[in-house]
Every structure is written in structure tokens, then in C-alpha cells.
Write a protein that holds these residues in place. Sequence first.
Motif: not given
Length: 308
Positions: A108-117
Motif C-alpha cells: 500500500g505504500s506510494p512507492a508501490v502503488t505509483g507503478f502501473h504494473r
Amino acid sequence: MQTQQGKRPRRVLLTGWFSFRDREATAGDVLALRRVEDVMRGTGIPYDVAWSPRFRPEALHLDRLWPEDYTHLVFVCGPLHGPQVEELHRRFAHCVRIAVGTSVIDPGSPAVTGFHRVLPRDGPDSEPVEDLAARAPDVPARPVVGVILAHGQHEYGQLRRHGQVAEEVTRWLASKDCGRLELETRLDTHDWHLSATPAQLQSVLARLDLVVTDRLHGLVIALRVGTPVLAVDPVAGGAKLTAQARACGWPALVPAERLDVRQLDRWWDWCLTGGRVTARQIRDGFREGSVPDSADRLVEALARPVPG
């Protein structure tokens, strides 16, 4: 997430922790990148790699490129976390962003959710897969070189050139395509960085392709196991290292006053070719004991009457 790609031709920017300013590159990260590059070459899609200026000052850096030149950003290897990764999402917001071969710690971190995939190597919601480094393209083996340099020997006074020799030799070694292993002849039964016995040190030296040293026993112990030695005498005019190379019949010696890249390169090439045979011949001569040494004359010296 939606992006405005239009009909622009695809161009991919490959990034990773090896791209950030002041970050170091690791062997695993670079091998993972090589695996991705291998795949990219097969697609024919043009791409660039962004490197840390600390690691490759001459290469393309994140702060010297135009994000608008790229349609896709690929983040390779390492953990997905932190403000540096989040900044990539902000700066390359117009790009399709993909993470590959990464560790997901917090989905759920922004570093992860910022990726499309995200194509993870491990994470709480996925089965682990092989790290990208495992299938990086093979490369020819490089020579493995042990480096044994002296830092004392103050008994030589103004003739000492140890600092100069260490600086020039290590700067030269940094330019050689080889695996380097810093070693010591000093033994210690408590410090795990050091060998505790001569046998342990010999076992390391026997597995090397070459030893570079300015120490007498760096020369002798390497030759004992048949490993070629590029020796540099750190004392102006020559001292015990020069004398020992002569006694052993070993030619690959550079005097401190003639220390330059041409001399080092010349003996480097010889040590890794014909020097291998010569080193083994000297090793065999040591084992045969056909040439007397000081210990052979000790019994005679002990038998002589004490003067006076």
C-alpha cells in the motif's frame, strides 16, 4: 491510472537504485539490469539507462535528462520504498511505469502503488520468483588478483616509497578488468578478516590468478603455491624484495623509481601468460629443496665454537 501517450514511438528509461544520486551500484543490481537489457534488445524498443553520477560520472544521469523524451519508465531490482522512488512517479507522471524483479514490502505504500504494473520477485501477495541476476547473460571470467601492500617498514627511513607505491599501484589496479582481493600476510586468531595460519593464507593465494605485492613474503608465499607475482619494491634503490626476487629467480619486479603504467602493464601481461609456468617451476624448486637456504647452514653454524 491513465497516461497520455498519443502516437509517440516508445522509448524506455531503465532505472533502479543504481540510478539515484549518491547511491552505490551493487553487483546484483547491475546483473539484474543486464538481464532486462538482454530482453529489451530482443524487442527492438529503444531504451536508455540512468546511472548514479557517483558510480558512473560520464553516463546518463536522472538530473541531466528530459523526462518528456520517454514514454515508459522501468524500475529494475531492489525494494520498492522510500521518497526517491516516489519522486520518480512525480517526475515521470506522464510515463507508463513498470517495476520488475523488485521486493514489495508494503503493497500500500506510494512507492508501490505509483507503478502501473509491478512484476515482483517477492512480496506478501505473490509467490517468489528467481532474481533477475540469476539469468543475466554470461560474461568471460576475469582474472582474480590478490593485493598485498605494506604500510610500515619505517626502518628504511628516507628511502621509503610505500605511500607512493600504494597510491600508484591501487590507482592502476582500479583501471584493470579483474576481480581484486585485498589480503594481508599478518595472522590473527581473533580477527576473522585475517588468516589465522599460513595454511589458510596459502589456500587463498593458490586459488588466485595473480598476486600484486610490495611485500617480501607476499612474493615468497605466492610463489610457494605457484601463483605468479607482480612485485613492486617500495624502497628507493631496491631492498629486501629486490634481493628476494633475485634469489628466487623471479623476473616480474618493478623498482619504485621506475614505477609507471607501462612497466606494470608489461609484467601484468607476462604474469597472466608465461609467468604461470615460471611460477610453477619455482614452486617445484622450493619443494625439491635443491638450492641451500640459511637453515641448511644453521647446523654448521651451531657446531662451530663460540668465539672468544
